[in-house]
Design a protein around this motif. Sequence first.
Motif, short mmCIF file in Angstrom:
data_model
loop_
_atom_site.label_atom_id
_atom_site.label_comp_id
_atom_site.label_asym_id
_atom_site.label_seq_id
_atom_site.Cartn_x
_atom_site.Cartn_y
_atom_site.Cartn_z
N PRO A 119 21.39 1.96 -16.30
CA PRO A 119 20.60 1.43 -17.42
C PRO A 119 20.36 2.49 -18.48
CG PRO A 119 19.60 0.90 -15.30
CD PRO A 119 20.68 1.87 -15.03
N PHE A 120 20.38 2.06 -19.71
CA PHE A 120 20.18 2.96 -20.84
C PHE A 120 18.85 3.70 -20.75
CE2 PHE A 120 20.61 4.37 -25.11
CZ PHE A 120 19.38 4.24 -25.73
N CYS A 121 17.82 3.01 -20.23
CA CYS A 121 16.47 3.58 -20.23
C CYS A 121 16.36 4.80 -19.32
CB CYS A 121 15.44 2.54 -19.80
SG CYS A 121 15.74 1.91 -18.15
N TYR A 122 17.26 4.96 -18.35
CA TYR A 122 17.13 6.07 -17.42
C TYR A 122 17.63 7.39 -18.02
CZ TYR A 122 16.14 2.72 -13.73
OH TYR A 122 15.57 1.75 -12.95
N TYR A 123 18.22 7.35 -19.19
CA TYR A 123 18.85 8.55 -19.71
C TYR A 123 17.99 9.38 -20.65
CZ TYR A 123 23.28 7.44 -17.64
OH TYR A 123 24.26 7.22 -16.74
N PHE A 124 17.17 8.74 -21.43
CA PHE A 124 16.42 9.56 -22.37
C PHE A 124 15.08 8.96 -22.70
CE2 PHE A 124 18.61 6.56 -25.06
CZ PHE A 124 17.68 6.25 -26.02
N PHE A 125 14.26 9.82 -23.20
CA PHE A 125 12.93 9.46 -23.65
C PHE A 125 12.88 9.70 -25.15
CE2 PHE A 125 8.35 9.33 -23.49
CZ PHE A 125 8.00 10.12 -24.56
N LEU A 126 12.41 8.73 -25.89
CA LEU A 126 12.40 8.85 -27.35
C LEU A 126 11.00 8.60 -27.88
CD1 LEU A 126 14.02 9.08 -30.02
CD2 LEU A 126 14.36 6.62 -29.91
N MET A 127 10.40 9.59 -28.51
CA MET A 127 9.09 9.38 -29.13
C MET A 127 9.24 8.36 -30.25
SD MET A 127 7.05 11.17 -27.42
CE MET A 127 5.68 10.83 -28.49
N SER A 128 8.52 7.25 -30.13
CA SER A 128 8.77 6.15 -31.06
C SER A 128 7.72 6.02 -32.15
CB SER A 128 8.85 4.84 -30.27
OG SER A 128 7.67 4.66 -29.51
N LYS A 129 6.47 6.36 -31.87
CA LYS A 129 5.44 6.20 -32.90
C LYS A 129 4.29 7.14 -32.62
CE LYS A 129 3.34 2.33 -30.40
NZ LYS A 129 2.85 0.96 -30.46
N GLU A 130 3.49 7.35 -33.63
CA GLU A 130 2.37 8.28 -33.49
C GLU A 130 1.23 7.65 -32.72
OE1 GLU A 130 -0.67 10.95 -36.24
OE2 GLU A 130 0.97 9.83 -37.18
N ILE A 131 0.66 8.43 -31.81
CA ILE A 131 -0.45 7.95 -31.01
C ILE A 131 -1.73 8.07 -31.82
CG2 ILE A 131 -1.79 8.35 -28.90
CD1 ILE A 131 0.75 9.54 -27.68
N SER A 132 -2.56 7.04 -31.78
CA SER A 132 -3.81 7.05 -32.53
C SER A 132 -4.73 8.15 -32.03
CB SER A 132 -4.51 5.70 -32.42
OG SER A 132 -4.81 5.42 -31.07
N LYS A 133 -5.67 8.56 -32.86
CA LYS A 133 -6.55 9.67 -32.52
C LYS A 133 -7.48 9.32 -31.35
CE LYS A 133 -6.64 11.96 -37.01
NZ LYS A 133 -7.47 12.43 -38.16
N THR A 134 -7.91 8.09 -31.27
CA THR A 134 -8.79 7.66 -30.20
C THR A 134 -8.25 6.40 -29.54
OG1 THR A 134 -10.15 6.37 -31.74
CG2 THR A 134 -10.86 8.63 -31.27
N ARG A 148 -1.58 13.05 -26.93
CA ARG A 148 -1.47 13.46 -28.34
C ARG A 148 -0.94 14.88 -28.47
NH1 ARG A 148 -3.59 11.60 -32.60
NH2 ARG A 148 -4.62 13.54 -33.20
N PHE A 149 -1.38 15.77 -27.59
CA PHE A 149 -0.89 17.15 -27.62
C PHE A 149 0.62 17.17 -27.39
CE2 PHE A 149 0.51 20.78 -25.11
CZ PHE A 149 0.18 21.84 -25.94
N TRP A 188 2.11 4.33 -22.19
CA TRP A 188 3.52 4.09 -21.88
C TRP A 188 4.22 3.43 -23.06
CZ3 TRP A 188 6.27 5.92 -17.93
CH2 TRP A 188 7.55 5.37 -17.69
N GLU A 189 3.54 2.50 -23.70
CA GLU A 189 4.12 1.85 -24.88
C GLU A 189 4.35 2.85 -26.00
OE1 GLU A 189 1.54 -1.29 -26.05
OE2 GLU A 189 2.22 -2.68 -24.49
N ASP A 190 3.40 3.78 -26.18
CA ASP A 190 3.53 4.76 -27.24
C ASP A 190 4.64 5.77 -26.96
OD1 ASP A 190 1.55 3.80 -28.92
OD2 ASP A 190 -0.04 4.91 -27.90
#
Length: 959
Positions: free
Chosen positions: A37-52, A645-646, A754-756
Amino acid sequence: MMIHLIVQESIGKLSSKINGPNQKAPFPIPFFTETTPFCYYFFLMSKEISKTYDFKLNEPRQFQKWLDERLFHADADSPTPPFSMVIPPPNITGVLHMGHALNNTLQDILARWNRMKGKNVLWVPGTDHAGIATQNVVEKQLKNEKKRKEDIGREAFIRKVWEWKEHSGGTIIRQLKRLGCSCDWERERFTMDEGLSRAVEEVFVRLYQEELIYRSERLINWCVRCQTALSDVEVVHQESEGTLYYIQYPLADDPKKHVTIATTRPETLLGDTAVAVHPEDPRFQSYIGKALVLPFTGIKIPVIGDPSVEREFGSGAVKVTPGHDFNDYEMGIRHHLPIENIFTSDGKLMSSERTGPFAGLTIPAARKKITAQLTESGALVEVKKHLHSVGKCYRCQTTVEPYLSNQWFVKINPLAAPAIEAVRSGNIEFIPRSWENTYFSWMENIKDWCISRQLWWGHRIPVWYCLTCHPELKNGSPFHYRSLRAVVSVKIPLTCEKCKQKDFIQEPDVLDTWFSSALWPFSTLGWPEQTKELEVYYPTSVLVTAFDIIFFWVARMIMMGIKFMDRVPFKQVYIHALVRDAEGQKMSKSKGNVVDPLDIIDRYGTDAFRFTLAAMAAPGRDILLDEERIAGYRNFCNKIWNAARFIQMNLKAGTIIPIHPPNPDTLPDEWILLKLNQTIHQVNLSLEQFRFDEAAHLLYHFIWHDFCDWYLEFVKPLLWEEGAGSTRHTMIFTFKEILILIHPFMPFISEALWEDFSAEKKSLLTYPYPQYPSSHKINVFDETKASDKIRVRENTLIFMDILKEIIKGIRSIRGENNIPSSKELKALLVLNEESIAHLEKGLQSQTTYIVKLCKLSEFSITSSETSKPSYCATYAADSFRLYVDLTNISDPKDEIKRLKKQIEKINTDLSLILKKFENPNFVKNAPETVVKAEESRKKELESKVELLSKEVEKLKTFS
């Protein structure tokens, strides 16, 4: 294959864009295959996580998403191994309380954990029709309309109850969903569902045909307010301060003589049929066999000798009222005494020869009038305060009356015997094991179960009476059970065997609510039909419940499961404790200490609340709910969010990171992966043993301390250096494992992050739960050729512990001497002689971390103190001494104060060890290894005190 080539090409372009066309990618880009499966190969940061983290926004959205994706739905055709549970069905009248919250949080942890382990999980939800409670609710509604149920009739009343159930009976189900419960909500059941009702009728008929259900006039528990019979376990006994009345009963043949009896219920004397004494009591032996005159009535009653009489109680003589006391009833059977019923069903004295002028009075009024007349006649000779147990209705708290009534019973001993053996043989395991004793104690002294209830709401007993044979029933006359011929059948009989007519009326009583819930593990799976669900999910895997319904529910489910399924209903019974307030008191409305779970959730979020309950769920120990603990675990949620966030801020935009386990090439990376593996192993082991508290504490310590406080601190200086790809890989891989590990405990925040973090749309709940051992590679950092992985792991952990201790030591010196963080310091590490051989090389290679994290201008390692600064701060550890140069930096007085505090702390630890050696049994009985370990520790602490004390004396020369 074409899709994979396109994806591979896209990743190559993205890598070139990030790193430059001629630059080597900092992280390996793995090759794709058609089967992976494609998902097992890489991790891609998709969007910025909110501050809180906005839990109020996320939780309902996330739960609905789980429902929409049907992630809680079990598939009976799945080839994976099953794991099944049935929810202890809450009453439809109920709202979520702390007991529900604890019980269902623990079940949800098990359900999510087992799903993520790849099992086919079915968690059956549902509610109980709660006969007495629900009828009371609707009767109160009618009362507000100035009506009684009799005014509208039985059928209209039942319709009204169903209407109430549709509009208001789902409150607790909505609240359980808010708690995050991952039940298979598509299979929600109700004890009055058509299928479950059929199961109830089938069980009743079969038991009757086997002569295990019978009808009899016997003394039963009666609630005068609810106007129904109760089983023994529905009577709650409470210690109460009452009065002991001493009354004289004169001898029939010599009125000048008398026997003084002691009783707590003078109003029942009108139903006395004997006075009992112990046959060996010398005070009364001459009276046995003689007749006494019953006050007010002139009726003669005998004096009997019975060994059950307690000679020390009261006067030693007791009145015997077989119609209104269970012990007296048994005594009456033994001595063939008449059984007199003097009360009506609504708790008043009936009109009879015995009751005379007291007829029509309520029980309290009769007691008052009778004691007044006994006092006036001189028959009441003494009154004392007396502490005794009073039975109360478990629903309305009204005092329960023993009452002679014709009811339906289950002959329980034939059902109890195999249920006892199932636990003794180990086919069912109680956890903690001690609860087996409670189970045996009740089951081995069990009495026949009164199952009929004089209610309108519930499963109507499948018994029919011919109206042609019994025309008096057409006018609604009371049932005279002894004279009626009953037909027991699921369906209305076609014709009467006696008169061949077809006019029947059904038994008006309903079954005890616990009768239907006793069938819950198999009736909810479709029994009496032989369904696929029964085949796959029965017996269920575990039952999670509170100890207070072992008798009400657990024991009865075991009996019915063995009887009708020929197998136990579950393999394990986990008994959790009560939730009490912070002072240890049981929560109750009367005390005003009830804590509303929904209020807690509104203020702190579901995850913090769930984690608190899990962390405090130690076996055999009640949970003392302290709001500060919940606030602390809310901070834990914030810690996880800030860690995310860090991590995101320290990854370049669009960074691609492989998902496969990393190959660490730094000590902190190796260390965190080893700690991760330890945590994975211990958390899984704790959950297997139902140690939810241990699992929660392990996760808390690993995430907060190991990962956030230490690992992220260690990698800060490395993240933006060349060649930091392995560290980034390790950091994100470990955090991903953390999210999966905490999901059963904190489902909402873990899913939100996990969604972020994930480029996929798959829920975290679909990922496998981490298992031990892992395939992480082991690197060697002390430049030795370790013969096995265990040796290397030990060295990795040792080195990291020493590094952490060094950093803590320098930071404590800086903090306690008020040295600004911007000020660079010089430090010297002196290794103990026994440590120098195997530590020096390894530590020399890791000094970068110490220098950067402690802001040092100089740092050196030696085995000699010759280069020690003349004026310095000292920190002593087991394998080293640390010296920080304080020349022109700090006042010696401050350092002396700091060292004295350190000495004081060490002396406290030392005193505990010395106390052990003061006890001669410790050296005599403790294992030799334990004694040697304590002796070694004692020497280490004494050495530290000696060293630091010398440093204090040296510093005094500078002050």
